[in-house]
Design a protein around this motif. Structure first.
Motif, PDB file in Angstrom:
ATOM      1  N   ASN A 250       4.506 -64.340   8.655  1.00 11.35           N
ATOM      2  CA  ASN A 250       2.949 -64.360   8.305  1.00 11.35           C
ATOM      3  C   ASN A 250       2.683 -63.024   7.957  1.00 11.35           C
ATOM      4  OD1 ASN A 250       3.085 -67.406   7.633  1.00 11.35           O
ATOM      5  ND2 ASN A 250       2.244 -67.713   9.734  1.00 11.35           N
ATOM      6  N   ARG A 251       3.142 -62.256   9.299  1.00 15.40           N
ATOM      7  CA  ARG A 251       2.364 -60.928   9.183  1.00 15.40           C
ATOM      8  C   ARG A 251       3.229 -60.044   8.098  1.00 15.40           C
ATOM      9  NH1 ARG A 251       3.848 -58.452  13.784  1.00 15.40           N
ATOM     10  NH2 ARG A 251       4.683 -60.122  14.794  1.00 15.40           N
ATOM     11  N   VAL A 252       4.319 -60.262   7.811  1.00 11.21           N
ATOM     12  CA  VAL A 252       5.137 -59.662   7.012  1.00 11.21           C
ATOM     13  C   VAL A 252       4.460 -59.925   5.540  1.00 11.21           C
ATOM     14  CG1 VAL A 252       7.371 -59.294   5.783  1.00 11.21           C
ATOM     15  CG2 VAL A 252       7.211 -59.298   8.323  1.00 11.21           C
ATOM     16  N   TRP A 253       4.335 -61.235   5.267  1.00 12.63           N
ATOM     17  CA  TRP A 253       3.771 -61.814   4.068  1.00 12.63           C
ATOM     18  C   TRP A 253       2.532 -61.186   3.674  1.00 12.63           C
ATOM     19  CZ3 TRP A 253       8.180 -63.074   2.950  1.00 12.63           C
ATOM     20  CH2 TRP A 253       8.734 -63.841   1.855  1.00 12.63           C
ATOM     21  N   GLN A 254       1.683 -61.050   4.832  1.00 12.45           N
ATOM     22  CA  GLN A 254       0.192 -60.235   4.683  1.00 12.45           C
ATOM     23  C   GLN A 254       0.522 -58.964   4.391  1.00 12.45           C
ATOM     24  OE1 GLN A 254      -1.780 -61.427   8.259  1.00 12.45           O
ATOM     25  NE2 GLN A 254      -1.619 -63.475   7.764  1.00 12.45           N
ATOM     26  N   THR A 259       0.963 -54.076   0.024  1.00 11.48           N
ATOM     27  CA  THR A 259       1.710 -53.023   0.297  1.00 11.48           C
ATOM     28  C   THR A 259       3.166 -53.253  -0.725  1.00 11.48           C
ATOM     29  OG1 THR A 259       1.006 -52.466   2.175  1.00 11.48           O
ATOM     30  CG2 THR A 259       3.113 -51.494   1.674  1.00 11.48           C
ATOM     31  N   THR A 260       3.746 -52.203  -1.288  1.00 12.97           N
ATOM     32  CA  THR A 260       4.840 -52.526  -2.215  1.00 12.97           C
ATOM     33  C   THR A 260       6.023 -52.435  -1.054  1.00 12.97           C
ATOM     34  OG1 THR A 260       3.934 -51.692  -4.270  1.00 12.97           O
ATOM     35  CG2 THR A 260       6.445 -51.721  -4.017  1.00 12.97           C
ATOM     36  N   LEU A 261       6.903 -53.446  -1.272  1.00  9.85           N
ATOM     37  CA  LEU A 261       7.935 -53.248  -0.517  1.00  9.85           C
ATOM     38  C   LEU A 261       9.182 -52.628  -1.168  1.00  9.85           C
ATOM     39  CD1 LEU A 261      10.237 -54.125   1.862  1.00  9.85           C
ATOM     40  CD2 LEU A 261      10.671 -56.139   0.425  1.00  9.85           C
ATOM     41  N   TYR A 274      14.944 -51.111  -5.518  1.00  7.12           N
ATOM     42  CA  TYR A 274      14.081 -52.523  -5.751  1.00  7.12           C
ATOM     43  C   TYR A 274      12.717 -52.479  -4.958  1.00  7.12           C
ATOM     44  CZ  TYR A 274      18.690 -53.754  -7.317  1.00  7.12           C
ATOM     45  OH  TYR A 274      20.172 -53.615  -7.809  1.00  7.12           O
ATOM     46  N   PHE A 275      11.775 -53.160  -6.048  1.00  5.68           N
ATOM     47  CA  PHE A 275      10.514 -53.114  -5.438  1.00  5.68           C
ATOM     48  C   PHE A 275      10.080 -54.585  -5.666  1.00  5.68           C
ATOM     49  CE2 PHE A 275      11.216 -49.130  -7.636  1.00  5.68           C
ATOM     50  CZ  PHE A 275      11.043 -48.108  -6.698  1.00  5.68           C
ATOM     51  N   GLY A 276       9.069 -54.770  -4.604  1.00  5.39           N
ATOM     52  CA  GLY A 276       8.723 -56.291  -4.606  1.00  5.39           C
ATOM     53  C   GLY A 276       7.195 -56.218  -3.951  1.00  5.39           C
ATOM     54  N   ARG A 277       6.359 -57.476  -4.449  1.00  2.65           N
ATOM     55  CA  ARG A 277       5.205 -57.913  -3.538  1.00  2.65           C
ATOM     56  C   ARG A 277       5.160 -59.108  -3.292  1.00  2.65           C
ATOM     57  NH1 ARG A 277      -0.382 -54.346  -4.205  1.00  2.65           N
ATOM     58  NH2 ARG A 277       0.636 -52.142  -3.891  1.00  2.65           N
ATOM     59  N   VAL A 278       4.340 -59.652  -2.622  1.00  2.24           N
ATOM     60  CA  VAL A 278       3.986 -61.202  -2.374  1.00  2.24           C
ATOM     61  C   VAL A 278       2.915 -61.341  -3.615  1.00  2.24           C
ATOM     62  CG1 VAL A 278       3.066 -62.939  -0.712  1.00  2.24           C
ATOM     63  CG2 VAL A 278       4.894 -61.078  -0.029  1.00  2.24           C
ATOM     64  N   SER A 279       3.147 -62.594  -4.075  1.00  8.12           N
ATOM     65  CA  SER A 279       1.999 -62.612  -4.838  1.00  8.12           C
ATOM     66  C   SER A 279       2.014 -64.348  -5.038  1.00  8.12           C
ATOM     67  CB  SER A 279       2.236 -62.351  -6.511  1.00  8.12           C
ATOM     68  OG  SER A 279       1.308 -62.858  -7.454  1.00  8.12           O
TER      69      SER A 279
END
Length: 283
Positions: A250-254, A259-261, A274-279
Protein backbone atom coordinates in the motif's frame (compact mmCIF):
# COMPACT_ATOMS: atom_id res chain seq x y z
CA UNK A 1 11.15 -28.22 -16.14
CA UNK A 2 14.43 -26.37 -16.18
CA UNK A 3 14.21 -22.63 -16.29
CA UNK A 4 16.29 -20.57 -18.69
CA UNK A 5 18.40 -17.77 -17.30
CA UNK A 6 17.92 -14.44 -19.03
CA UNK A 7 20.81 -12.02 -19.56
CA UNK A 8 18.98 -9.37 -17.54
CA UNK A 9 19.87 -11.07 -14.25
CA UNK A 10 23.29 -10.16 -12.81
CA UNK A 11 24.62 -10.26 -16.33
CA UNK A 12 28.19 -11.50 -16.78
CA UNK A 13 29.23 -11.56 -20.44
CA UNK A 14 32.39 -13.66 -20.62
CA UNK A 15 33.26 -14.10 -24.25
CA UNK A 16 37.02 -14.27 -24.18
CA UNK A 17 37.01 -14.29 -20.38
CA UNK A 18 37.25 -16.91 -17.72
CA UNK A 19 34.28 -17.06 -15.40
CA UNK A 20 34.07 -17.87 -11.71
CA UNK A 21 31.42 -19.22 -9.37
CA UNK A 22 31.94 -19.50 -5.65
CA UNK A 23 30.03 -22.13 -3.68
CA UNK A 24 30.42 -21.09 -0.13
CA UNK A 25 33.72 -19.81 -1.29
CA UNK A 26 33.84 -22.33 -4.10
CA UNK A 27 35.22 -20.73 -7.23
CA UNK A 28 34.26 -21.71 -10.78
CA UNK A 29 36.68 -20.44 -13.44
CA UNK A 30 35.85 -20.56 -17.13
CA UNK A 31 36.64 -19.02 -20.48
CA UNK A 32 38.62 -18.95 -23.73
CA UNK A 33 41.24 -16.41 -24.83
CA UNK A 34 39.85 -13.03 -25.77
CA UNK A 35 40.33 -13.48 -29.50
CA UNK A 36 38.92 -17.01 -29.71
CA UNK A 37 35.44 -18.31 -30.35
CA UNK A 38 33.63 -19.91 -27.44
CA UNK A 39 34.59 -23.61 -27.44
CA UNK A 40 32.16 -26.50 -27.06
CA UNK A 41 33.01 -26.76 -23.34
CA UNK A 42 34.83 -24.51 -20.91
CA UNK A 43 36.59 -25.35 -17.64
CA UNK A 44 34.82 -24.69 -14.36
CA UNK A 45 36.99 -24.55 -11.26
CA UNK A 46 35.28 -25.26 -7.95
CA UNK A 47 36.97 -24.31 -4.69
CA UNK A 48 35.24 -25.37 -1.50
CA UNK A 49 35.88 -22.84 1.26
CA UNK A 50 32.82 -23.85 3.27
CA UNK A 51 34.75 -25.35 6.17
CA UNK A 52 32.18 -28.14 6.26
CA UNK A 53 33.33 -31.73 6.62
CA UNK A 54 30.58 -33.35 4.55
CA UNK A 55 31.01 -34.50 0.98
CA UNK A 56 30.15 -31.91 -1.65
CA UNK A 57 28.12 -32.95 -4.69
CA UNK A 58 27.82 -30.86 -7.85
CA UNK A 59 25.29 -31.14 -10.69
CA UNK A 60 25.15 -29.48 -14.10
CA UNK A 61 21.60 -29.78 -15.42
CA UNK A 62 20.05 -27.99 -18.35
CA UNK A 63 18.98 -27.75 -21.95
CA UNK A 64 21.60 -28.47 -24.61
CA UNK A 65 21.34 -25.43 -26.84
CA UNK A 66 22.36 -27.22 -30.04
CA UNK A 67 19.45 -29.68 -29.85
CA UNK A 68 16.98 -28.40 -27.27
CA UNK A 69 17.29 -31.65 -25.32
CA UNK A 70 17.08 -31.65 -21.54
CA UNK A 71 19.76 -33.54 -19.69
CA UNK A 72 22.89 -33.33 -17.62
CA UNK A 73 26.64 -33.01 -18.14
CA UNK A 74 29.31 -35.10 -16.48
CA UNK A 75 32.66 -33.83 -15.19
CA UNK A 76 34.12 -33.92 -18.71
CA UNK A 77 31.28 -31.81 -20.12
CA UNK A 78 29.72 -34.71 -22.01
CA UNK A 79 25.97 -34.40 -22.43
CA UNK A 80 23.54 -37.11 -21.34
CA UNK A 81 19.86 -36.81 -22.25
CA UNK A 82 17.33 -37.65 -19.58
CA UNK A 83 15.45 -40.88 -20.20
CA UNK A 84 11.68 -40.86 -20.44
CA UNK A 85 9.95 -40.09 -17.17
CA UNK A 86 6.74 -41.39 -15.73
CA UNK A 87 3.63 -40.58 -13.75
CA UNK A 88 4.21 -40.71 -10.86
CA UNK A 89 7.73 -39.33 -11.42
CA UNK A 90 10.54 -41.87 -11.71
CA UNK A 91 14.07 -41.52 -10.26
CA UNK A 92 16.49 -39.69 -12.56
CA UNK A 93 19.95 -41.14 -13.27
CA UNK A 94 22.63 -40.15 -10.78
CA UNK A 95 24.03 -36.97 -12.34
CA UNK A 96 26.20 -36.00 -9.38
CA UNK A 97 29.83 -34.98 -9.73
CA UNK A 98 32.10 -35.45 -6.73
CA UNK A 99 33.01 -31.99 -5.48
CA UNK A 100 36.19 -31.00 -3.68
CA UNK A 101 36.66 -31.46 0.05
CA UNK A 102 36.78 -28.40 2.28
CA UNK A 103 39.78 -26.27 1.39
CA UNK A 104 40.29 -28.08 -1.91
CA UNK A 105 39.55 -27.35 -5.57
CA UNK A 106 38.49 -29.35 -8.58
CA UNK A 107 37.88 -28.48 -12.22
CA UNK A 108 35.12 -29.81 -14.44
CA UNK A 109 33.95 -28.77 -17.89
CA UNK A 110 30.56 -27.34 -18.78
CA UNK A 111 28.94 -27.47 -22.25
CA UNK A 112 26.74 -24.93 -24.01
CA UNK A 113 23.77 -25.20 -21.71
CA UNK A 114 20.99 -23.08 -20.41
CA UNK A 115 20.37 -24.43 -16.97
CA UNK A 116 21.53 -24.74 -13.41
CA UNK A 117 24.58 -25.80 -11.41
CA UNK A 118 23.41 -27.31 -8.14
CA UNK A 119 25.59 -28.17 -5.16
CA UNK A 120 24.68 -30.05 -2.00
CA UNK A 121 26.41 -31.02 1.24
CA UNK A 122 26.37 -34.44 2.86
CA UNK A 123 23.71 -36.04 0.67
CA UNK A 124 23.00 -36.28 -3.02
CA UNK A 125 19.96 -34.46 -4.30
CA UNK A 126 16.90 -36.45 -5.32
CA UNK A 127 15.82 -35.63 -8.87
CA UNK A 128 12.80 -37.20 -10.56
CA UNK A 129 11.50 -37.32 -14.13
CA UNK A 130 7.93 -36.89 -15.29
CA UNK A 131 6.57 -37.33 -18.79
CA UNK A 132 7.21 -33.60 -19.23
CA UNK A 133 10.80 -33.50 -18.02
CA UNK A 134 12.83 -32.93 -14.87
CA UNK A 135 11.27 -32.32 -11.46
CA UNK A 136 13.50 -29.98 -9.52
CA UNK A 137 13.62 -29.51 -5.73
CA UNK A 138 10.71 -27.56 -4.27
CA UNK A 139 11.50 -27.42 -0.56
CA UNK A 140 8.45 -25.31 0.25
CA UNK A 141 6.68 -28.66 -0.09
CA UNK A 142 6.99 -30.55 3.23
CA UNK A 143 7.15 -33.88 1.39
CA UNK A 144 9.93 -32.88 -1.02
CA UNK A 145 12.76 -35.46 -0.59
CA UNK A 146 15.38 -32.68 -0.67
CA UNK A 147 13.91 -30.66 2.16
CA UNK A 148 16.47 -31.84 4.75
CA UNK A 149 19.50 -31.35 2.45
CA UNK A 150 21.65 -28.23 2.54
CA UNK A 151 21.95 -27.16 -1.09
CA UNK A 152 21.86 -24.22 -3.46
CA UNK A 153 22.29 -23.49 -7.16
CA UNK A 154 23.40 -20.99 -9.76
CA UNK A 155 21.81 -20.35 -13.15
CA UNK A 156 23.70 -19.84 -16.37
CA UNK A 157 23.64 -19.82 -20.14
CA UNK A 158 26.79 -20.56 -22.14
CA UNK A 159 26.34 -20.04 -25.87
CA UNK A 160 28.27 -18.89 -28.93
CA UNK A 161 28.20 -15.31 -27.67
CA UNK A 162 29.60 -15.99 -24.22
CA UNK A 163 28.51 -16.67 -20.67
CA UNK A 164 25.55 -15.31 -18.73
CA UNK A 165 25.65 -16.27 -15.09
CA UNK A 166 23.87 -15.28 -11.89
CA UNK A 167 23.91 -16.34 -8.26
CA UNK A 168 20.19 -16.76 -7.74
CA UNK A 169 18.63 -16.20 -4.34
CA UNK A 170 15.09 -15.84 -5.67
CA UNK A 171 13.38 -18.95 -4.27
CA UNK A 172 15.36 -19.19 -1.06
CA UNK A 173 18.40 -17.94 0.83
CA UNK A 174 20.69 -20.83 1.66
CA UNK A 175 24.30 -22.07 1.52
CA UNK A 176 26.28 -18.96 0.52
CA UNK A 177 28.39 -18.79 -2.62
CA UNK A 178 29.59 -16.28 -5.19
CA UNK A 179 29.93 -16.13 -8.95
CA UNK A 180 32.22 -14.15 -11.20
CA UNK A 181 34.45 -14.05 -14.22
CA UNK A 182 38.19 -14.44 -14.55
CA UNK A 183 39.73 -12.12 -17.10
CA UNK A 184 42.34 -13.15 -19.66
CA UNK A 185 45.00 -11.45 -17.52
CA UNK A 186 44.16 -13.78 -14.63
CA UNK A 187 42.29 -11.26 -12.49
CA UNK A 188 38.87 -12.26 -11.21
CA UNK A 189 35.72 -10.19 -10.82
CA UNK A 190 33.11 -11.82 -8.60
CA UNK A 191 29.80 -11.02 -6.96
CA UNK A 192 27.60 -12.57 -4.31
CA UNK A 193 30.10 -12.49 -1.44
CA UNK A 194 28.43 -11.77 1.89
CA UNK A 195 29.75 -9.24 4.34
CA UNK A 196 31.48 -10.67 7.39
CA UNK A 197 28.80 -12.10 9.65
CA UNK A 198 26.16 -11.52 6.99
CA UNK A 199 24.92 -15.10 6.77
CA UNK A 200 24.13 -15.49 10.47
CA UNK A 201 23.06 -11.86 10.64
CA UNK A 202 20.40 -12.47 8.01
CA UNK A 203 18.82 -15.36 9.92
CA UNK A 204 19.05 -13.49 13.23
CA UNK A 205 17.26 -10.53 11.65
CA UNK A 206 14.47 -12.80 10.39
CA UNK A 207 14.07 -14.32 13.85
CA UNK A 208 13.79 -10.85 15.36
CA UNK A 209 11.24 -9.57 12.85
CA UNK A 210 7.67 -9.71 14.19
CA UNK A 211 4.82 -10.97 12.07
CA UNK A 212 5.89 -14.58 11.58
CA UNK A 213 8.99 -13.98 9.44
CA UNK A 214 10.97 -16.52 11.46
CA UNK A 215 8.63 -19.17 10.04
CA UNK A 216 10.46 -18.85 6.71
CA UNK A 217 13.53 -20.53 8.24
CA UNK A 218 13.81 -24.28 7.69
CA UNK A 219 16.00 -26.17 10.18
CA UNK A 220 17.01 -29.82 10.15
CA UNK A 221 16.39 -32.07 13.17
CA UNK A 222 20.11 -31.93 14.04
CA UNK A 223 19.86 -28.14 14.36
CA UNK A 224 21.40 -27.28 10.97
CA UNK A 225 19.86 -24.15 9.50
CA UNK A 226 19.09 -25.08 5.91
CA UNK A 227 17.50 -22.03 4.30
CA UNK A 228 14.94 -19.26 4.45
CA UNK A 229 12.14 -19.48 1.91
CA UNK A 230 11.14 -16.55 -0.25
CA UNK A 231 8.17 -14.66 1.24
CA UNK A 232 5.99 -15.77 -1.69
CA UNK A 233 6.36 -19.39 -0.62
CA UNK A 234 5.80 -18.39 2.98
CA UNK A 235 2.44 -16.91 2.06
CA UNK A 236 1.54 -19.83 -0.20
CA UNK A 237 2.32 -22.42 2.49
CA UNK A 238 0.83 -20.49 5.40
CA UNK A 239 4.16 -19.82 7.09
CA UNK A 240 3.41 -16.12 6.72
CA UNK A 241 0.01 -14.42 7.03
CA UNK A 242 -1.54 -13.68 3.64
CA UNK A 243 -1.65 -9.95 4.47
CA UNK A 244 1.94 -9.72 5.71
CA UNK A 245 2.99 -7.49 2.78
CA UNK A 246 -0.17 -5.37 2.60
CA UNK A 247 1.21 -2.37 4.45
CA UNK A 248 4.35 -2.29 2.32
CA UNK A 249 2.44 -2.75 -0.93
CA UNK A 250 0.00 0.00 0.00
CA UNK A 251 2.81 2.41 0.80
CA UNK A 252 4.52 1.64 -2.54
CA UNK A 253 1.23 2.14 -4.40
CA UNK A 254 0.68 5.45 -2.63
CA UNK A 255 4.19 6.62 -3.47
CA UNK A 256 3.90 5.88 -7.16
CA UNK A 257 0.49 7.46 -7.43
CA UNK A 258 2.33 10.79 -7.33
CA UNK A 259 5.90 9.77 -8.27
CA UNK A 260 7.08 8.22 -11.53
CA UNK A 261 8.67 4.78 -11.23
CA UNK A 262 11.69 4.48 -13.52
CA UNK A 263 13.13 1.05 -14.35
CA UNK A 264 16.45 0.56 -16.20
CA UNK A 265 16.59 -3.24 -16.56
CA UNK A 266 19.73 -3.66 -18.68
CA UNK A 267 23.12 -2.67 -17.29
CA UNK A 268 24.59 -2.61 -20.81
CA UNK A 269 21.67 -0.58 -22.22
CA UNK A 270 21.42 2.46 -19.93
CA UNK A 271 19.27 4.27 -22.48
CA UNK A 272 16.51 1.67 -22.22
CA UNK A 273 14.11 2.83 -19.53
CA UNK A 274 10.53 2.09 -18.57
CA UNK A 275 8.25 4.48 -16.70
CA UNK A 276 5.05 3.94 -14.79
CA UNK A 277 2.58 5.31 -12.27
CA UNK A 278 -0.34 3.99 -10.29
CA UNK A 279 -3.60 5.19 -11.76
CA UNK A 280 -7.00 4.05 -10.62
CA UNK A 281 -5.38 1.51 -8.32
CA UNK A 282 -3.44 -0.08 -11.21
CA UNK A 283 0.29 0.26 -12.03
Amino acid sequence: MLSTITPTLARRRALGLAGALALVGALFSLGPPAQAAVPATVPLKITNNSGRGEALYVYNLGTLLSTGQQGWADANGSFHAWPAGGNPPTPAPDASIAGPAAGQSTTVRIPKFSGRIYFSYGRKLDFRLTTGGLVQPAVQNPSDPNRDILFNWSEYTLNDSGLWLNSTQVDMFSAPYAVGVQRADGSTVSTGHLKSGGYNGFFNALRGQPGGWANLIQTRSDGTVLRALAPLYGVETGALPANVMDDYVNRVWQKYATTTLTVSPFADQPGTKYFGRVSGGVM
